[in-house]
Scaffold this motif. Structure first.
Motif, PDB file in Angstrom:
ATOM      1  N   THR A 121      39.316  31.987  31.501  1.00 39.69           N
ATOM      2  CA  THR A 121      38.622  32.388  31.168  1.00 39.69           C
ATOM      3  C   THR A 121      38.193  32.832  32.262  1.00 39.69           C
ATOM      4  O   THR A 121      38.077  34.296  32.568  1.00 39.69           O
ATOM      5  N   SER A 122      38.932  33.038  33.043  1.00 41.28           N
ATOM      6  CA  SER A 122      39.095  34.098  34.402  1.00 41.28           C
ATOM      7  C   SER A 122      39.672  34.774  34.266  1.00 41.28           C
ATOM      8  O   SER A 122      39.122  36.120  34.660  1.00 41.28           O
ATOM      9  N   VAL A 123      40.627  35.189  33.843  1.00 34.37           N
ATOM     10  CA  VAL A 123      41.553  36.481  33.437  1.00 34.37           C
ATOM     11  C   VAL A 123      40.389  36.895  32.677  1.00 34.37           C
ATOM     12  O   VAL A 123      40.225  38.478  32.387  1.00 34.37           O
ATOM     13  N   GLY A 124      40.120  36.575  30.822  1.00 30.53           N
ATOM     14  CA  GLY A 124      39.156  37.233  30.356  1.00 30.53           C
ATOM     15  C   GLY A 124      38.052  37.797  30.738  1.00 30.53           C
ATOM     16  O   GLY A 124      37.135  39.275  31.319  1.00 30.53           O
ATOM     17  N   GLN A 125      37.159  37.165  32.106  1.00 29.31           N
ATOM     18  CA  GLN A 125      36.167  37.813  32.696  1.00 29.31           C
ATOM     19  C   GLN A 125      36.653  39.235  34.115  1.00 29.31           C
ATOM     20  O   GLN A 125      35.533  40.191  34.235  1.00 29.31           O
TER      21      GLN A 125
ATOM     22  N   PRO B 185      43.505  34.964  39.327  1.00 24.50           N
ATOM     23  CA  PRO B 185      43.452  35.599  38.448  1.00 24.50           C
ATOM     24  C   PRO B 185      42.215  35.797  37.142  1.00 24.50           C
ATOM     25  O   PRO B 185      42.761  37.463  37.071  1.00 24.50           O
ATOM     26  N   ALA B 186      41.589  36.660  37.851  1.00 27.99           N
ATOM     27  CA  ALA B 186      40.074  37.272  37.880  1.00 27.99           C
ATOM     28  C   ALA B 186      40.370  37.977  38.234  1.00 27.99           C
ATOM     29  O   ALA B 186      40.520  39.386  37.888  1.00 27.99           O
ATOM     30  N   GLY B 187      40.859  38.124  39.326  1.00 25.21           N
ATOM     31  CA  GLY B 187      40.927  39.586  41.121  1.00 25.21           C
ATOM     32  C   GLY B 187      41.723  40.140  40.191  1.00 25.21           C
ATOM     33  O   GLY B 187      42.289  41.555  40.481  1.00 25.21           O
ATOM     34  N   LEU B 188      43.535  39.440  39.803  1.00 20.56           N
ATOM     35  CA  LEU B 188      44.385  39.778  39.039  1.00 20.56           C
ATOM     36  C   LEU B 188      44.564  40.534  38.745  1.00 20.56           C
ATOM     37  O   LEU B 188      44.978  41.835  38.327  1.00 20.56           O
ATOM     38  N   THR B 189      43.818  40.271  37.781  1.00 13.62           N
ATOM     39  CA  THR B 189      44.121  41.001  35.935  1.00 13.62           C
ATOM     40  C   THR B 189      43.043  42.025  36.444  1.00 13.62           C
ATOM     41  O   THR B 189      43.306  43.061  35.454  1.00 13.62           O
ATOM     42  N   ALA B 190      41.223  41.498  37.066  1.00 10.66           N
ATOM     43  CA  ALA B 190      40.672  43.124  37.401  1.00 10.66           C
ATOM     44  C   ALA B 190      41.982  44.084  37.574  1.00 10.66           C
ATOM     45  O   ALA B 190      41.455  45.493  38.267  1.00 10.66           O
ATOM     46  N   ALA B 191      42.346  43.873  38.971  1.00 18.54           N
ATOM     47  CA  ALA B 191      43.606  44.830  39.411  1.00 18.54           C
ATOM     48  C   ALA B 191      44.300  45.208  38.452  1.00 18.54           C
ATOM     49  O   ALA B 191      45.284  46.683  38.530  1.00 18.54           O
TER      50      ALA B 191
ATOM     51  N   PRO C 182      29.925  28.568  36.257  1.00 15.42           N
ATOM     52  CA  PRO C 182      29.701  26.621  36.746  1.00 15.42           C
ATOM     53  C   PRO C 182      30.898  25.855  35.881  1.00 15.42           C
ATOM     54  O   PRO C 182      30.657  24.792  35.433  1.00 15.42           O
ATOM     55  N   ILE C 183      31.050  27.110  34.029  1.00 17.02           N
ATOM     56  CA  ILE C 183      30.535  26.330  33.253  1.00 17.02           C
ATOM     57  C   ILE C 183      32.790  26.056  33.059  1.00 17.02           C
ATOM     58  O   ILE C 183      33.252  24.876  32.659  1.00 17.02           O
ATOM     59  N   TYR C 184      33.527  26.914  32.636  1.00 22.36           N
ATOM     60  CA  TYR C 184      35.077  26.881  32.218  1.00 22.36           C
ATOM     61  C   TYR C 184      35.676  26.205  33.008  1.00 22.36           C
ATOM     62  O   TYR C 184      36.466  25.706  32.858  1.00 22.36           O
ATOM     63  N   ARG C 185      36.089  27.582  34.575  1.00 24.07           N
ATOM     64  CA  ARG C 185      36.326  27.558  35.168  1.00 24.07           C
ATOM     65  C   ARG C 185      37.999  27.179  34.547  1.00 24.07           C
ATOM     66  O   ARG C 185      39.115  26.660  35.325  1.00 24.07           O
ATOM     67  N   GLN C 186      37.917  28.204  33.716  1.00 25.62           N
ATOM     68  CA  GLN C 186      39.943  27.925  33.457  1.00 25.62           C
ATOM     69  C   GLN C 186      40.639  28.707  33.565  1.00 25.62           C
ATOM     70  O   GLN C 186      40.090  30.470  33.875  1.00 25.62           O
TER      71      GLN C 186
ATOM     72  N   GLN D 232      43.104  29.320  43.860  1.00 22.30           N
ATOM     73  CA  GLN D 232      43.615  27.692  43.183  1.00 22.30           C
ATOM     74  C   GLN D 232      44.594  27.991  42.755  1.00 22.30           C
ATOM     75  O   GLN D 232      46.018  26.870  42.739  1.00 22.30           O
ATOM     76  N   ILE D 233      45.857  28.577  41.521  1.00 25.54           N
ATOM     77  CA  ILE D 233      46.690  28.262  40.596  1.00 25.54           C
ATOM     78  C   ILE D 233      47.907  28.171  41.757  1.00 25.54           C
ATOM     79  O   ILE D 233      48.414  27.531  41.912  1.00 25.54           O
ATOM     80  N   SER D 234      48.024  29.159  43.099  1.00 21.25           N
ATOM     81  CA  SER D 234      49.228  28.987  44.135  1.00 21.25           C
ATOM     82  C   SER D 234      48.838  27.125  44.425  1.00 21.25           C
ATOM     83  O   SER D 234      50.036  26.963  44.917  1.00 21.25           O
ATOM     84  N   ILE D 235      47.890  26.444  44.019  1.00 25.99           N
ATOM     85  CA  ILE D 235      48.675  25.048  44.257  1.00 25.99           C
ATOM     86  C   ILE D 235      48.322  23.878  43.619  1.00 25.99           C
ATOM     87  O   ILE D 235      47.969  22.830  43.382  1.00 25.99           O
TER      88      ILE D 235
END
Ligand code: NAP
Length: 308
Positions: free
Chosen positions: A288-292, A13-19, A281-285, A40-43
């Motif tokens: 949050t990954s999308v926001g980051q 989600p972080a990488g695809l949002t950055a893309a 190491p804290i939120y891992r949602q 990880q969301i793919s599984i």
């Protein structure tokens, strides 16, 4: 050497949002997808806590599909390859090497995510794929009508235990304490599920079998009593470690290997940004990954335009 403005390492989600964001900023990003498109969301079978999908949520693979399409609509190019080496030592342009290609990138966004932690007990490694698993969505189907143990007491352990009751006759959750780490909703659902039971204050010490898993040796941490529990499967959900080995010596990390970033998602190397679980190491949602990922992309774009 392929020259690019932005290379994104990882496709969660972080990488695809950055893309998506660097794509909309006309930077034509290259996303090196890694060995698992979507991360990880793919599984993940069901995602109930990512906003915008009421009425039961969305499946992980479906969400990945949507994110990929949206990023590609804005010019992101996905490359199905893995990064083997990076060289950030001379500053921008940075060198990123995959199995199949070498890139020179003006800016890099690292979103390589995290992987499931292992227990490190005898038999664990040997029986991976033969009864030991780290993914209910991937392997649950093979355990129809069978007995399973789940190791861990967090959200992943309970979510996966509930999912695994679709297939298994019973799921025993082995937890090293007497209180679960998981949130109250998942705790309630697990306690109400007739197929799930708990073995408290206990750790697995060995996975035993004969070609396939047959049992697990357990130790009660309070009494030190050792016992053997017959089982067909051992599913392990004890947290994650960051996929940052390829960054060793290149950017600053903490003692657990998480990449250190500031509030602008900048790493210790100007022009290299990081987002998602590799630095969190804290939120891992997913949220949050999308926001980051979004923040890292905005900062990368600003960094490039200020430099130019
Ligand atoms: P986690 O929250 O770190 O939980 C790991 C669990 O494994 C803990 O119960 C821990 O025990 C246990 N454990 C760790 N090392 C162990 C060892 N060597 N032997 C035995 N047990 C061990 O990891 P997670 O469940 O994967 O969750 C990670 C993050 O993702 C969390 O922020 C979580 O909220 C999030 N997540 C959210 C959802 C959701 O919202 N639906 C679903 C999945 C994950 P202790 O409790 O004693 O430390």
């Amino acid at each position: 050497m392929q020259k690019e403005k932005v290379v994104i390492i990882g496709s969660g989600p972080a990488g695809l949002t950055a893309a998506l964001y660097t794509g909309r900023a006309m930077l034509r990003p290259v996303v090196i997808a890694g060995n698992q498109l979507g991360g990880q969301i793919s599984i993940t079978s069901e995602v109930e806590n990512y906003p915008g999908f009421p009425g039961g949520g969305v499946t992980g693979p479906n969400l990945v599909d949507l994110m990929v399409k949206q990023a590609e609509d804005f010019g992101a190019r996905l490359v199905y390859d893995e990064v083997v080496e990076v060289d950030f030592s001379h500053g921008s342009p940075f060198h990123v090497k995959t199995y199949g290609e070498a890139y020179e990138a003006d800016a890099v966004i690292v979103t390589a995510g995290a992987s499931p932690r292992r227990l490190g007990i005898p038999g664990e490694e040997a029986y991976i794929g033969r009864g030991v698993s780290y993914c209910g969505t991937c392997d649950g189907f093979f355990f129809r009508g069978k007995e399973i143990v789940v190791v861990g007491g967090g959200d992943s352990a309970l979510e996966e235990s509930i999912f695994l009751t679709k297939f298994a006759t019973n799921v025993r959750v082995i937890h090293r304490r007497e209180a679960l780490r998981a949130g109250p909703i998942l705790q309630k659902r697990a306690f109400e599920n007739e197929k799930i039971s708990f073995i408290w204050n206990t750790v697995p010490e060995e996975v035993v079998g004969n070609g396939v898993v047959e049992a697990v040796t357990l130790r009660n941490v309070q009494t030190n009593e050792v016992s053997t529990l017959k089982t067909d499967g051992v599913f392990i959900f004890i947290g994650h470690y960051p996929n940052s080995k390829f960054l060793e010596g290149q950017v600053e990390m903490d003692e657990h290997g998480y990449v250190i970033t500031d509030e602008l998602m900048r790493t210790s190397v100007p022009g290299v940004f990081a987002a998602g679980e590799i630095q969190d190491p804290i939120y891992r949602q997913i949220a949050t990954s999308v926001g980051q990922g979004c923040a890292a992309a905005i900062q990368a774009e600003r960094w490039l335009s200020e430099r130019d």
